[in-house]
Design a protein around this motif. Structure first.
Motif, PDB file in Angstrom:
ATOM      1  N   PRO A   1      11.716 -29.053  10.585  1.00  0.00           N
ATOM      2  CA  PRO A   1      10.602 -28.595  11.446  1.00  0.00           C
ATOM      3  C   PRO A   1      11.058 -27.814  12.669  1.00  0.00           C
ATOM      4  N   ARG A   2      12.303 -27.971  13.062  1.00  0.00           N
ATOM      5  CA  ARG A   2      12.794 -27.278  14.260  1.00  0.00           C
ATOM      6  C   ARG A   2      12.913 -25.772  14.063  1.00  0.00           C
ATOM      7  N   ILE A   3      12.946 -25.316  12.810  1.00  0.00           N
ATOM      8  CA  ILE A   3      13.075 -23.869  12.573  1.00  0.00           C
ATOM      9  C   ILE A   3      11.724 -23.222  12.262  1.00  0.00           C
ATOM     10  N   ILE A   4      10.638 -24.021  12.311  1.00  0.00           N
ATOM     11  CA  ILE A   4       9.295 -23.504  12.018  1.00  0.00           C
ATOM     12  C   ILE A   4       8.596 -23.141  13.318  1.00  0.00           C
ATOM     13  N   THR A   5       8.112 -21.902  13.423  1.00  0.00           N
ATOM     14  CA  THR A   5       7.414 -21.439  14.619  1.00  0.00           C
ATOM     15  C   THR A   5       6.045 -20.889  14.230  1.00  0.00           C
ATOM     16  N   PRO A   6       4.944 -21.592  14.587  1.00  0.00           N
ATOM     17  CA  PRO A   6       3.605 -21.058  14.315  1.00  0.00           C
ATOM     18  C   PRO A   6       3.166 -20.107  15.426  1.00  0.00           C
ATOM     19  N   VAL A   7       2.526 -19.006  15.043  1.00  0.00           N
ATOM     20  CA  VAL A   7       2.113 -17.984  16.007  1.00  0.00           C
ATOM     21  C   VAL A   7       0.714 -17.486  15.647  1.00  0.00           C
ATOM     22  N   ILE A   8      -0.134 -17.288  16.665  1.00  0.00           N
ATOM     23  CA  ILE A   8      -1.427 -16.650  16.469  1.00  0.00           C
ATOM     24  C   ILE A   8      -1.435 -15.342  17.237  1.00  0.00           C
ATOM     25  N   HIS A   9      -1.817 -14.263  16.559  1.00  0.00           N
ATOM     26  CA  HIS A   9      -1.928 -12.949  17.195  1.00  0.00           C
ATOM     27  C   HIS A   9      -3.341 -12.419  17.001  1.00  0.00           C
TER      28      HIS A   9
ATOM     29  N   VAL B   1       2.360 -20.246   0.800  1.00  0.00           N
ATOM     30  CA  VAL B   1       3.036 -21.362   1.462  1.00  0.00           C
ATOM     31  C   VAL B   1       3.661 -22.297   0.425  1.00  0.00           C
ATOM     32  N   VAL B   2       2.938 -22.554  -0.660  1.00  0.00           N
ATOM     33  CA  VAL B   2       3.476 -23.412  -1.729  1.00  0.00           C
ATOM     34  C   VAL B   2       4.750 -22.799  -2.306  1.00  0.00           C
ATOM     35  N   GLU B   3       4.715 -21.492  -2.566  1.00  0.00           N
ATOM     36  CA  GLU B   3       5.911 -20.813  -3.089  1.00  0.00           C
ATOM     37  C   GLU B   3       7.085 -20.988  -2.137  1.00  0.00           C
ATOM     38  N   ALA B   4       6.829 -20.780  -0.849  1.00  0.00           N
ATOM     39  CA  ALA B   4       7.893 -20.931   0.153  1.00  0.00           C
ATOM     40  C   ALA B   4       8.391 -22.370   0.218  1.00  0.00           C
ATOM     41  N   SER B   5       7.472 -23.327   0.108  1.00  0.00           N
ATOM     42  CA  SER B   5       7.868 -24.743   0.212  1.00  0.00           C
ATOM     43  C   SER B   5       8.729 -25.189  -0.969  1.00  0.00           C
ATOM     44  N   LEU B   6       8.570 -24.540  -2.105  1.00  0.00           N
ATOM     45  CA  LEU B   6       9.392 -24.873  -3.270  1.00  0.00           C
ATOM     46  C   LEU B   6      10.761 -24.207  -3.217  1.00  0.00           C
ATOM     47  N   LEU B   7      10.828 -23.044  -2.572  1.00  0.00           N
ATOM     48  CA  LEU B   7      12.075 -22.282  -2.538  1.00  0.00           C
ATOM     49  C   LEU B   7      12.947 -22.622  -1.333  1.00  0.00           C
ATOM     50  N   LEU B   8      12.365 -22.614  -0.144  1.00  0.00           N
ATOM     51  CA  LEU B   8      13.190 -22.663   1.073  1.00  0.00           C
ATOM     52  C   LEU B   8      14.006 -23.937   1.237  1.00  0.00           C
ATOM     53  N   PRO B   9      13.517 -25.120   0.822  1.00  0.00           N
ATOM     54  CA  PRO B   9      14.409 -26.289   0.902  1.00  0.00           C
ATOM     55  C   PRO B   9      15.662 -26.156   0.037  1.00  0.00           C
TER      56      PRO B   9
ATOM     57  N   GLN C   1      -1.524 -26.993   8.567  1.00  0.00           N
ATOM     58  CA  GLN C   1      -1.327 -27.443   7.194  1.00  0.00           C
ATOM     59  C   GLN C   1      -0.085 -26.816   6.573  1.00  0.00           C
ATOM     60  N   ALA C   2       0.158 -25.534   6.881  1.00  0.00           N
ATOM     61  CA  ALA C   2       1.341 -24.864   6.345  1.00  0.00           C
ATOM     62  C   ALA C   2       2.615 -25.510   6.874  1.00  0.00           C
ATOM     63  N   ALA C   3       2.646 -25.779   8.178  1.00  0.00           N
ATOM     64  CA  ALA C   3       3.826 -26.417   8.762  1.00  0.00           C
ATOM     65  C   ALA C   3       4.057 -27.801   8.163  1.00  0.00           C
ATOM     66  N   THR C   4       2.973 -28.540   7.952  1.00  0.00           N
ATOM     67  CA  THR C   4       3.089 -29.874   7.356  1.00  0.00           C
ATOM     68  C   THR C   4       3.621 -29.801   5.930  1.00  0.00           C
ATOM     69  N   LEU C   5       3.078 -28.863   5.144  1.00  0.00           N
ATOM     70  CA  LEU C   5       3.518 -28.718   3.753  1.00  0.00           C
ATOM     71  C   LEU C   5       5.002 -28.375   3.681  1.00  0.00           C
ATOM     72  N   LEU C   6       5.450 -27.453   4.521  1.00  0.00           N
ATOM     73  CA  LEU C   6       6.856 -27.070   4.527  1.00  0.00           C
ATOM     74  C   LEU C   6       7.751 -28.235   4.946  1.00  0.00           C
ATOM     75  N   THR C   7       7.317 -28.957   5.980  1.00  0.00           N
ATOM     76  CA  THR C   7       8.116 -30.084   6.481  1.00  0.00           C
ATOM     77  C   THR C   7       8.216 -31.181   5.430  1.00  0.00           C
ATOM     78  N   GLU C   8       7.086 -31.496   4.792  1.00  0.00           N
ATOM     79  CA  GLU C   8       7.091 -32.538   3.769  1.00  0.00           C
ATOM     80  C   GLU C   8       7.946 -32.135   2.559  1.00  0.00           C
ATOM     81  N   ALA C   9       8.096 -30.833   2.344  1.00  0.00           N
ATOM     82  CA  ALA C   9       8.921 -30.352   1.232  1.00  0.00           C
ATOM     83  C   ALA C   9      10.413 -30.421   1.551  1.00  0.00           C
ATOM     84  N   GLY C  10      10.739 -30.634   2.829  1.00  0.00           N
ATOM     85  CA  GLY C  10      12.146 -30.762   3.191  1.00  0.00           C
ATOM     86  C   GLY C  10      12.668 -29.720   4.153  1.00  0.00           C
ATOM     87  N   VAL C  11      11.782 -28.840   4.672  1.00  0.00           N
ATOM     88  CA  VAL C  11      12.210 -27.838   5.640  1.00  0.00           C
ATOM     89  C   VAL C  11      12.352 -28.491   7.012  1.00  0.00           C
TER      90      VAL C  11
END
Length: 316
Positions: free
Chosen positions: A253-261, A192-200, A241-251
């Motif tokens: 939030p409307r494109i983030i979809t959490p799913v449990i399977h 998640v940290v790697e994604a939060s640094l790259l995706l923004p 926590q993952a959604a929060t980390l990504l959002t705080e990094a600048g992603v």
């Protein structure tokens, strides 16, 4: 080994032109988006001894024939001049073309590719490997014995960006639809940290981010001995926590979809990646012995074997 700072130093292993041509578009996008300087980009070719095959086949070992040290040195020098240097020249040119003229440095080593890359990453603290793999013939998906398999099981500290088997279309972005495997492990958080640094940095190219947690409903305990009811609650917290980390990094939030399977994690993540047509998959790679991989399975192995058309991000 301490975690290396993400995106601090890049290593691009070079085996064949065909495989490297598939690496170049992703490498260019990453290097440009992150502003990576030339001195932080290295090409690596490992001389594994294949240039000696014909010479050894001509020897009569039963008669005691051997290759002298002088002849070995000459054969290696000829191979460097005739094969390795032209290969690295061509690959350097391709990188310069997609990065606006950035000229990578070169490393040439002798030895087993997996052991050499693993040791080099530890010695020189590479954060990021961008590599392709040779296409498998006959529709096989087996990884046994491949360089990719060896690095999946042995490499720690560095993140591997593994490109798909097919060349990327110029208009298509590997960051368009990202899937991140989520659980409550440190390996997952690293992904998640790697994604939060790259995706923004590539926000304009990103349409959707799927955060997927998989709970095995058939078990009473997971592999760490935690009851699955507790694991489910921990997984829910990890998603939040993952959604929060990504959002705080600048992603956005409307494109983030959490799913449990529910199901086997490797199988379900592969199915979800195919269903949402993920272009990039982030997976935290746990350190685990080969024997444990055999008995417990490996999410990384499932993803690598069955998602060969996607860019895989295996975070150490």
């Amino acid at each position: 080994m301490d975690k290396v700072e993400p995106f601090s130093r890049f290593l691009l292993p070079v085996d064949t032109v065909e495989a490297f041509e598939r690496v170049v578009p992703l490498a260019g996008r990453l290097i440009n988006a992150l502003g990576v300087a030339s001195e932080r980009i290295d090409l690596l070719h490992v001389i594994a001894g294949s240039f000696l095959t014909k010479r050894f086949q001509a020897l009569d070992l039963a008669a005691g024939q051997v290759v002298s040290p002088d002849e070995l040195a000459r054969l290696r020098a000829d191979y460097l001049a005739g094969t390795v240097v032209p290969l690295l020249d061509r690959c350097s040119t391709m990188i310069k073309q997609v990065t606006g003229g950035k000229n990578p440095t070169r490393q040439i080593r002798d030895g087993d590719p997996v052991k050499t890359i693993t040791a080099l990453c530890a010695e020189q603290r590479y954060s990021t490997l961008i590599m392709g793999r040779r296409r498998l013939t006959g529709g096989s998906s087996r990884l046994t014995g491949s360089v990719t398999a060896g690095l999946v099981h042995r490499l720690s500290g560095a993140t591997v960006y593994l490109v798909g088997d097919e060349p990327q279309q110029p208009a298509a972005s590997p960051f368009a639809r990202c899937l991140i495997g989520i659980d409550d492990s440190p390996a997952s958080r690293n992904a998640v940290v790697e994604a939060s640094l790259l995706l923004p940095k590539v926000a304009a190219q990103t349409e959707q981010i799927m955060l997927v947690h998989v709970l095995d409903q058939s078990c009473y305990y997971n592999e760490e001995g935690v009851p699955c009811s507790q694991s489910g609650l921990a997984g829910q917290r990890a998603l939040e926590q993952a959604a929060t980390l990504l959002t705080e990094a600048g992603v956005d939030p409307r494109i983030i979809t959490p799913v449990i399977h529910f199901g086997r994690p490797g199988t379900v993540l592969v199915e979800e990646a195919l269903t949402c047509d993920a272009t990039m998959i982030f997976i935290g790679k746990r350190d685990r012995s080969r024997m444990a991989q055999l008995y417990l399975g490996s999410v990384c192995t499932d993803i690598v074997q069955n998602c060969r058309q996607r860019v895989l991000v295996l975070v150490g």
